[in-house]
Motif scaffolding. Structure first.
Motif, PDB file in Angstrom:
ATOM      1  N   ASP A 146       0.929  -1.028  -0.070  1.00  0.00           N
ATOM      2  CA  ASP A 146       0.201  -0.119  -0.093  1.00  0.00           C
ATOM      3  C   ASP A 146       0.913   1.255   0.092  1.00  0.00           C
ATOM      4  N   HIS A 148       0.010   3.737   1.597  1.00  0.00           N
ATOM      5  CA  HIS A 148      -0.669   4.324   2.841  1.00  0.00           C
ATOM      6  C   HIS A 148      -0.505   3.352   4.245  1.00  0.00           C
ATOM      7  N   ASP A 150      -2.979   3.302   6.313  1.00  0.00           N
ATOM      8  CA  ASP A 150      -4.202   2.934   6.803  1.00  0.00           C
ATOM      9  C   ASP A 150      -4.207   2.507   8.331  1.00  0.00           C
ATOM     10  N   ASP A 239      -3.153  -3.268  -1.775  1.00  0.00           N
ATOM     11  CA  ASP A 239      -4.142  -1.904  -2.394  1.00  0.00           C
ATOM     12  C   ASP A 239      -3.285  -1.400  -3.749  1.00  0.00           C
ATOM     13  N   ASP A 241      -3.055   0.894  -5.210  1.00  0.00           N
ATOM     14  CA  ASP A 241      -2.565   2.346  -5.508  1.00  0.00           C
ATOM     15  C   ASP A 241      -1.058   2.235  -4.936  1.00  0.00           C
TER      16      ASP A 241
HETATM   17 MN   LIG Z   1      -3.918   3.074  -0.030  1.00  0.00          MN
END
Ligand SMILES: [Mn+2]
Length: 317
Positions: A146, A148, A150, A239, A241
């Motif tokens: 990811d 991020h 999260d 993820d 992204d």
């Molecule tokens: Mn993300």
């Protein structure tokens, strides 16, 4: 409740080049010694741009362009056991209700699966799927790809696409944060507070630049060692992204400076081989945000590399 999946028929049939969509078989119940995939068309938890509810259908469509053999890996999927359990039917408005539905359905799909892959859907669905995995397996390790962390808390009392790992660690004692590895963090995309939270919890953080310099095989090996240490099973959450926006723009939060698509493929192939990886998710593909269809192709490829890794596992539970 689930509704059955449909794949577009190949535009041609050649006995010497069996299309991948001829190999994936629909199934009502999870099959043993197999990868079972299930769609979760839900984006009610997304913090940014919606569209991830269209993910499962777009991944299936993109797979219709694939063959079953990979020359680079020397892997053939002909004769492999891949089953599609269809799409979960979930409430699109009420996140808490949807998560209960996802958790219950994930539990049903995990029963008997060697590896279950949930195709999202937004990143919030990782939370109910991790819950179902803890209930089934016990002590869990977690590998995240990811941009991020999260690690947010609830916002207005509700989980979001940015809170799955934070809430999973907070609410499930089976998930020791020292067995959590987050790979692909980069850019001006996170706060210092959440980085410090990750460090304080004992989460292992592998930034995108660290990941690139070590290479996907080494990072996969180290992540698996950390996540599986003392665990009964490992959950893999991806993820999309984390992949650079030159490859994947069809996500809620596209990221410049992310990992290349082929990095993700090699990483997933390595982790697919690992016997402890029993549940995975592939989230955030929002096909309506990328009319070129590139992002869906990357997502479908990622899924197939994971399946190819599983296919070469020596022991399948
Ligand atoms: Mn993300």
């Amino acid at each position: 409740m689930r509704k059955s999946a449909s794949y577009p028929a190949p535009t041609y049939d050649d006995v010497d080049d069996v299309r991948l969509v001829r190999i994936v078989r629909p199934a009502d119940a999870p099959q043993k010694d197999a990868v079972n995939v299930v769609g979760v068309p839900f984006d009610g938890g997304v913090l940014g741009r919606k569209g991830a509810a269209g993910g499962p259908l777009a991944i299936r469509e993109a797979m219709s362009g694939f063959s079953n053999y990979n020359v680079e890996l020397g892997e053939s999927l002909e004769g492999s056991r891949v089953f599609d359990l269809g799409d979960m039917v979930v409430d699109q408005e009420d996140v808490l209700k949807a998560h209960l539905q996802i958790e219950a359905e994930a539990a049903r799909c995990l029963a008997g699966s060697s590896l279950l892959v949930a195709m999202g859907g937004d990143n919030s669905l990782s939370l109910p799927c991790i819950r179902a995995s803890c209930a089934k397996f016990g002590r869990l390790g977690l590998i995240v790809v990811d941009s991020h962390f999260d690690l947010r808390g609830r916002i207005r009392g509700k989980p979001t696409s940015g809170s799955s790992y934070g809430l999973a660690i907070e609410t499930m004692r089976e998930l020791d944060p020292r067995r959590v590895v987050e790979v692909g963090i980069h850019g001006f995309l996170n706060s210092k507070t959440y980085f410090e939270k990750a460090k304080k919890l004992g989460i292992k953080v592998v930034t995108a630049s660290e990941a690139r310099s070590k290479g996907p095989r080494e990072v996969a090996k180290e992540a698996y060692e950390a996540a599986s240490d003392g665990a009964d099973a490992v959950y893999l959450s991806v993820d999309l992204d984390a992949v650079d926006l030159s490859y994947v723009s069809g996500v809620s939060a596209p990221s410049a400076g992310g990992i290349p698509a082929d990095y993700l493929f090699d990483f997933l192939y390595e982790l697919g081989k690992m016997p402890g990886v029993r549940c995975a998710d592939l989230v955030e593909l929002a096909p309506s945000l990328d009319p070129t269809g590139r992002s869906a192709r990357v997502a479908a490829s990622a899924l197939v590399y994971l399946i190819a890794g599983f296919n070469s596992r020596k022991s399948r539970r």
